[in-house]
Scaffold this active site. Structure first.
Site, mmCIF file in Angstrom:
data_model
loop_
_atom_site.group_PDB
_atom_site.id
_atom_site.type_symbol
_atom_site.label_atom_id
_atom_site.label_comp_id
_atom_site.label_asym_id
_atom_site.label_seq_id
_atom_site.Cartn_x
_atom_site.Cartn_y
_atom_site.Cartn_z
ATOM 1 N N CYS A 1 0.827 -1.208 0.000
ATOM 2 C CA CYS A 1 0.000 0.000 0.000
ATOM 3 C C CYS A 1 0.869 1.270 0.000
ATOM 4 O O CYS A 1 1.747 1.433 0.844
ATOM 5 C CB CYS A 1 -0.920 -0.007 1.226
ATOM 6 S SG CYS A 1 -1.917 1.481 1.328
ATOM 7 N N LYS B 1 0.910 -9.726 0.065
ATOM 8 C CA LYS B 1 0.622 -9.010 -1.193
ATOM 9 C C LYS B 1 1.607 -7.847 -1.288
ATOM 10 O O LYS B 1 1.702 -7.042 -0.361
ATOM 11 C CB LYS B 1 -0.823 -8.508 -1.197
ATOM 12 C CG LYS B 1 -1.186 -7.704 -2.434
ATOM 13 C CD LYS B 1 -2.698 -7.547 -2.549
ATOM 14 C CE LYS B 1 -3.090 -6.698 -3.740
ATOM 15 N NZ LYS B 1 -2.986 -5.251 -3.465
ATOM 16 N N GLY C 1 -2.842 -6.774 -11.527
ATOM 17 C CA GLY C 1 -2.718 -5.536 -12.280
ATOM 18 C C GLY C 1 -3.416 -5.610 -13.619
ATOM 19 O O GLY C 1 -3.088 -6.457 -14.458
ATOM 20 N N ASP C 2 -4.454 -4.738 -13.790
ATOM 21 C CA ASP C 2 -5.123 -4.550 -15.090
ATOM 22 C C ASP C 2 -5.888 -5.756 -15.613
ATOM 23 O O ASP C 2 -6.120 -5.835 -16.830
ATOM 24 C CB ASP C 2 -4.103 -4.144 -16.177
ATOM 25 C CG ASP C 2 -3.418 -2.824 -15.845
ATOM 26 O OD1 ASP C 2 -3.989 -2.032 -15.088
ATOM 27 O OD2 ASP C 2 -2.300 -2.607 -16.363
HETATM 28 C C1 LIG Z 1 -9.969 1.930 -3.881
HETATM 29 C C2 LIG Z 1 -8.832 0.951 -3.721
HETATM 30 C C3 LIG Z 1 -8.548 0.443 -2.472
HETATM 31 C C4 LIG Z 1 -7.489 -0.464 -2.296
HETATM 32 N N1 LIG Z 1 -7.276 -1.018 -1.062
HETATM 33 C C5 LIG Z 1 -6.340 -2.005 -0.921
HETATM 34 C C6 LIG Z 1 -6.203 -2.722 0.306
HETATM 35 O O1 LIG Z 1 -6.934 -2.496 1.294
HETATM 36 N N2 LIG Z 1 -5.232 -3.672 0.360
HETATM 37 C C7 LIG Z 1 -4.422 -3.975 -0.693
HETATM 38 O O2 LIG Z 1 -3.560 -4.848 -0.592
HETATM 39 N N3 LIG Z 1 -4.541 -3.317 -1.859
HETATM 40 C C8 LIG Z 1 -5.490 -2.362 -2.006
HETATM 41 N N4 LIG Z 1 -5.663 -1.772 -3.226
HETATM 42 C C9 LIG Z 1 -4.846 -2.213 -4.390
HETATM 43 C C10 LIG Z 1 -5.584 -3.308 -5.173
HETATM 44 O O3 LIG Z 1 -5.784 -4.447 -4.362
HETATM 45 C C11 LIG Z 1 -4.782 -3.720 -6.421
HETATM 46 O O4 LIG Z 1 -3.518 -4.170 -6.015
HETATM 47 C C12 LIG Z 1 -4.599 -2.567 -7.400
HETATM 48 O O5 LIG Z 1 -5.825 -1.882 -7.611
HETATM 49 C C13 LIG Z 1 -4.043 -3.061 -8.729
HETATM 50 O O6 LIG Z 1 -4.913 -3.983 -9.335
HETATM 51 P P1 LIG Z 1 -5.862 -3.536 -10.581
HETATM 52 O O7 LIG Z 1 -4.947 -2.993 -11.655
HETATM 53 O O8 LIG Z 1 -6.573 -4.819 -10.970
HETATM 54 O O9 LIG Z 1 -6.788 -2.493 -10.038
HETATM 55 C C14 LIG Z 1 -6.681 -0.834 -3.410
HETATM 56 C C15 LIG Z 1 -6.968 -0.287 -4.669
HETATM 57 C C16 LIG Z 1 -8.036 0.578 -4.846
HETATM 58 C C17 LIG Z 1 -8.329 1.107 -6.225
#
Ligand SMILES: Cc1cc2nc3c(=O)[nH]c(=O)nc-3n(C[C@H](O)[C@H](O)[C@H](O)COP(=O)(O)O)c2cc1C
Length: 355
Positions: free
Chosen positions: A117, A165, A236-237
């Site tokens: 994060c 993660k 990711g994506d």
């Molecule tokens: C609104 C929001 C909240 C998120 N909260 C967390 C979280 O609590 N824990 C975590 O490990 N990642 C968190 N993430 C990251 C996502 O789990 C993920 O790693 C990131 O969005 C990339 O994946 P994507 O490209 O499929 O969106 C958050 C992302 C978004 C957009």
């Protein structure tokens, strides 16, 4: 064999899972997925280990179920959301250990540690992505989680697996140095969000680095029986179930985690049911506008019922994703933004559908 390995064996395909997302993948939204198309595994939103330990009402009878306590309300789940993993962040080892024990005693199927994060307030606590800058602390945190689980085991609770993660690195790609340190801890799963901390989510995810992560795992754990190796998930994506499966096949990963791709789409994972029933084509589900808007009403009602500890404004973040891509979407959204409760959402949508 831990639940991850059992699931992997049972499904005999890459696992496709819903990412933890704070203020998004809460109990209410997970209930929608449990009903309309289930993720192979669920994650809670991330919760603070310090917060869990210092929370009032931190006794077994009140943990999680009363909704009075915000932290434990965030950890609420029901049987339809299993298998479910609690995601925690923390750097105070005593609290991390206690928090892990509490999670195991609450009946979670696994514990995931957030090491990705980028939020400054989390990093200030030496947590999230900051863990990558302090690998020694990261390793101690993993061990503290394992100790907490052992404490729970001594109290008669089941032993649950630990996962992490993380990202490719902090300012630059440090996968070659960072991943082996994590792999040495024999984690059940490592999810690699294929971007660095510096990149946030602003550049395309580099799935070829997930491929490299799998190679590193294969090199380091070659002597372990397959069932004991750390599973590598990419993140990711991912845009659809087919896209996730394709990415896993191209890169050899054991699973894919989906974040933003699920917004406004509780049917996202329905394709998994189709695959498990032997279908290989048409994995996407066609949803009519009416079905989508009715799902938004249902989601808002679940939010009101179960997420009473958060302001209704949190629910409004979902409106754009459900209400877009059709004539009049902007006007409907503007009207919906005036809603103060689920009843207002229902009324606005019902009036709109009857026009
Ligand atoms: C609104 C929001 C909240 C998120 N909260 C967390 C979280 O609590 N824990 C975590 O490990 N990642 C968190 N993430 C990251 C996502 O789990 C993920 O790693 C990131 O969005 C990339 O994946 P994507 O490209 O499929 O969106 C958050 C992302 C978004 C957009």
């Amino acid at each position: 064999m831990n639940f991850w390995q059992k699931l992997k064996q049972e499904k005999n395909r890459p696992l496709i899972v819903l990412a933890p997302m704070a203020d998004v993948t809460d109990f209410a939204f997970r209930a929608m997925f449990a009903k309309y198309g289930k993720s192979d595994v669920f994650w809670t939103e991330f919760v603070s280990a310090d917060g869990m330990v210092m929370a009032p009402n931190n006794n077994p009878d009140e943990r999680g179920m009363t909704g009075q306590n915000k932290i434990f309300a965030d950890l609420k789940f029901d049987e339809s959301q299993r298998p479910i993993v609690a995601q925690i962040f923390g750097s105070r080892l005593d609290n991390v250990e206690k928090a892990a024990q509490i999670c195991a005693e609450l009946g979670f199927d696994g514990i995931d540690i957030n090491m990705g994060c980028p939020d400054r307030s989390i990093e200030k606590q030496k947590c999230g992505a900051a863990m990558m800058k302090n690998p020694d602390l990261a390793i101690e945190v993993i061990r503290a989680v394992k100790k907490g689980i052992e404490n729970a085991e001594k109290n008669g609770f089941k032993k649950i697996p630990v996962s992490v993660k993380t990202r490719l690195g902090y300012n630059k790609d440090e996968l070659e140095e960072w991943l082996p340190k994590l792999l040495a801890e024999k984690l059940a799963v490592i999810t690699v969000h294929a971007r660095t901390r510096k990149e946030m989510s602003l550049v395309p995810a580099r799935w070829e680095r997930v491929k490299r992560a799998v190679e590193i795992r294969n090199e380091m754990q070659a002597d372990l029986p397959v069932g004991e190796r750390t599973l590598i998930f990419g993140n990711g994506d991912v845009e659809s179930v087919s896209d996730g499966l394709e990415k896993c096949r191209e890169n050899g990963s054991d699973g894919a985690m989906v974040g933003r791709g699920i917004f406004g789409n509780p049917w996202f994972f329905k394709g998994l049911e189709k695959i498990d029933a032997g279908e290989s084509k048409n994995l996407n589900t066609e949803i009519s506008l009416q079905e989508k808007l009715l799902a938004l009403i249902e989601h808002a009602e679940l939010f009101e019922k179960y997420i009473g500890h958060k302001n209704f404004a949190v629910m409004k973040k979902h409106f754009k994703a459900y209400v877009e891509g059709f004539d009049g979407a902007k006007e409907l959204r503007t009207k919906l933004m005036e809603a103060e409760k689920a009843g207002d959402v229902r009324e606005t949508i019902e009036v709109w559908l009857k026009r």
